[in-house]
Design a protein around this motif. Structure first.
Motif, PDB file in Angstrom:
ATOM      1  N   LEU A 186       2.822   7.245  13.196  1.00  0.00           N
ATOM      2  CA  LEU A 186       3.100   7.459  11.808  1.00  0.00           C
ATOM      3  C   LEU A 186       2.015   7.698  10.954  1.00  0.00           C
ATOM      4  O   LEU A 186       1.791   8.513  10.054  1.00  0.00           O
ATOM      5  CB  LEU A 186       4.111   6.639  11.091  1.00  0.00           C
ATOM      6  N   GLU A 187       0.973   6.798  11.190  1.00  0.00           N
ATOM      7  CA  GLU A 187      -0.436   6.748  10.219  1.00  0.00           C
ATOM      8  C   GLU A 187      -0.993   8.096  10.323  1.00  0.00           C
ATOM      9  O   GLU A 187      -1.717   8.556   9.800  1.00  0.00           O
ATOM     10  CB  GLU A 187      -1.189   5.566  10.335  1.00  0.00           C
ATOM     11  N   ARG A 188      -0.865   8.435  11.779  1.00  0.00           N
ATOM     12  CA  ARG A 188      -1.749   9.708  12.148  1.00  0.00           C
ATOM     13  C   ARG A 188      -1.081  10.870  11.591  1.00  0.00           C
ATOM     14  O   ARG A 188      -1.658  11.732  10.996  1.00  0.00           O
ATOM     15  CB  ARG A 188      -1.957   9.869  13.459  1.00  0.00           C
TER      16      ARG A 188
ATOM     17  N   ASP B  48       1.012  -1.191  -0.006  1.00  0.00           N
ATOM     18  CA  ASP B  48       0.028   0.042   0.076  1.00  0.00           C
ATOM     19  C   ASP B  48       0.920   1.222   0.089  1.00  0.00           C
ATOM     20  O   ASP B  48       0.772   2.140  -0.754  1.00  0.00           O
ATOM     21  CB  ASP B  48      -0.860  -0.039   1.261  1.00  0.00           C
ATOM     22  N   GLU B  49       1.937   1.090   1.124  1.00  0.00           N
ATOM     23  CA  GLU B  49       2.786   2.452   1.071  1.00  0.00           C
ATOM     24  C   GLU B  49       3.599   2.596  -0.081  1.00  0.00           C
ATOM     25  O   GLU B  49       3.867   3.803  -0.466  1.00  0.00           O
ATOM     26  CB  GLU B  49       3.574   2.292   2.359  1.00  0.00           C
ATOM     27  N   MET B  50       4.071   1.490  -0.645  1.00  0.00           N
ATOM     28  CA  MET B  50       4.709   1.627  -1.960  1.00  0.00           C
ATOM     29  C   MET B  50       4.134   2.085  -3.044  1.00  0.00           C
ATOM     30  O   MET B  50       4.516   2.943  -3.880  1.00  0.00           O
ATOM     31  CB  MET B  50       5.667   0.231  -2.232  1.00  0.00           C
TER      32      MET B  50
ATOM     33  N   ASP C  25      -7.008   5.537   2.804  1.00  0.00           N
ATOM     34  CA  ASP C  25      -6.155   4.463   2.960  1.00  0.00           C
ATOM     35  C   ASP C  25      -5.283   4.568   4.545  1.00  0.00           C
ATOM     36  O   ASP C  25      -5.428   3.587   5.250  1.00  0.00           O
ATOM     37  CB  ASP C  25      -5.039   4.266   2.071  1.00  0.00           C
ATOM     38  N   GLU C  26      -4.943   5.709   4.734  1.00  0.00           N
ATOM     39  CA  GLU C  26      -4.099   6.079   5.865  1.00  0.00           C
ATOM     40  C   GLU C  26      -4.886   5.931   7.206  1.00  0.00           C
ATOM     41  O   GLU C  26      -4.681   5.286   8.032  1.00  0.00           O
ATOM     42  CB  GLU C  26      -3.292   7.291   5.998  1.00  0.00           C
ATOM     43  N   THR C  27      -6.083   6.445   6.983  1.00  0.00           N
ATOM     44  CA  THR C  27      -7.316   6.333   8.250  1.00  0.00           C
ATOM     45  C   THR C  27      -7.456   4.821   8.382  1.00  0.00           C
ATOM     46  O   THR C  27      -7.729   4.421   9.653  1.00  0.00           O
ATOM     47  CB  THR C  27      -8.578   7.071   7.739  1.00  0.00           C
ATOM     48  N   GLY C  28      -7.730   4.076   7.167  1.00  0.00           N
ATOM     49  CA  GLY C  28      -7.833   2.721   7.607  1.00  0.00           C
ATOM     50  C   GLY C  28      -6.809   2.024   8.268  1.00  0.00           C
ATOM     51  O   GLY C  28      -6.804   1.103   9.064  1.00  0.00           O
ATOM     52  N   HIS C  29      -5.464   2.227   7.811  1.00  0.00           N
ATOM     53  CA  HIS C  29      -4.461   1.677   8.475  1.00  0.00           C
ATOM     54  C   HIS C  29      -4.387   2.110  10.029  1.00  0.00           C
ATOM     55  O   HIS C  29      -4.230   1.079  10.858  1.00  0.00           O
ATOM     56  CB  HIS C  29      -3.113   2.359   7.954  1.00  0.00           C
ATOM     57  N   ALA C  30      -4.731   3.239  10.401  1.00  0.00           N
ATOM     58  CA  ALA C  30      -4.771   3.785  11.625  1.00  0.00           C
ATOM     59  C   ALA C  30      -5.841   3.279  12.587  1.00  0.00           C
ATOM     60  O   ALA C  30      -5.732   2.708  13.715  1.00  0.00           O
ATOM     61  CB  ALA C  30      -4.868   5.272  11.831  1.00  0.00           C
TER      62      ALA C  30
HETATM   63 FE   LIG Z   1      -0.373   3.882   5.970  1.00  0.00          FE
END
Ligand SMILES: [Fe+2]
Ligand SMILES: [Fe+2]
Length: 139
Positions: free
Chosen positions: A91-93, A49-51, A124-129
Motif C-alpha cells: 500500500l505504501e508503495r 500521519d495518514e489522517m 512521508d510515504e517513502t519513509g513508511h515504506a
Molecule cells: Fe503511509
C-alpha cells in the motif's frame, strides 16, 4: 489537465488515506505476540500521519471547488503479523506512485503549492515504506 481530473485523483488519494488510517488502527488493535507489540509501536504514529494527509487532501479538494469523499478504501487485513507488514508495504508503495502521478497533474494544472505538498507527502510515504522494508528484511 483539467481541474476535474485533478479533483477526482485527489479524492482517490483521500479514500486511500482514510482506508490506510483505519487499516493501521485495526492492525494495532488486533496484532498478537511480540511481533504484534512491535507492529503496534511502528504503526501507531502512522495512523495520525495518514489522517493528517487525509485532512490536507479534504481541505484542498474543497478549496478547488470539489466535494471531499467520506468513503474510505476498504481493506481486509491479513491476520499474521508478517503478512500485515507485507500488505502495508504494498500500500505504501502504491501511495508513492499515486502521489508521483498526482504531483505531475498538479503541476500541469498550475497548482505549484499543491505539487510541493504532494512531494512532501511522498517523502512521508517513502519513509513508511523504508521502515517496513527494514523490518521485513530482518523477519
Ligand atoms: Fe503511509
Ligand atoms: Fe499517507
Amino acid at each position: 489537465m483539467n481541474k476535474k481530473a485533478l479533483i477526482d485523483g485527489l479524492n482517490e488519494d483521500l479514500a486511500n488515506e482514510l482506508g490506510a488510517s483505519i487499516l493501521y488502527m485495526y492492525q494495532t488493535s488486533t496484532a498478537t505476540g511480540w511481533a504484534g507489540e512491535e507492529l503496534r509501536e511502528l504503526l501507531t504514529p502512522e495512523i495520525t500521519d495518514e489522517m493528517g494527509h487525509a485532512i490536507f487532501l479534504a481541505d484542498k479538494i474543497a478549496a478547488l471547488g470539489g466535494k471531499p469523499t467520506t468513503v474510505p478504501r476498504q481493506h481486509a487485513s491479513p491476520k499474521d503479523v508478517k503478512a500485515m507488514l507485507k500488505f502495508d508495504l504494498k500500500l505504501e508503495r502504491e501511495a508513492v506512485e499515486g502521489y508521483r502521478q498526482r504531483s505531475i497533474q498538479a503541476e500541469e494544472a498550475g497548482e505549484l503549492g499543491l505539487k510541493i505538498k504532494l512531494e512532501e507527502i511522498i517523502m512521508d510515504e517513502t519513509g513508511h515504506a523504508e521502515k517496513l522494508e527494514r523490518i521485513l528484511r530482518g523477519m
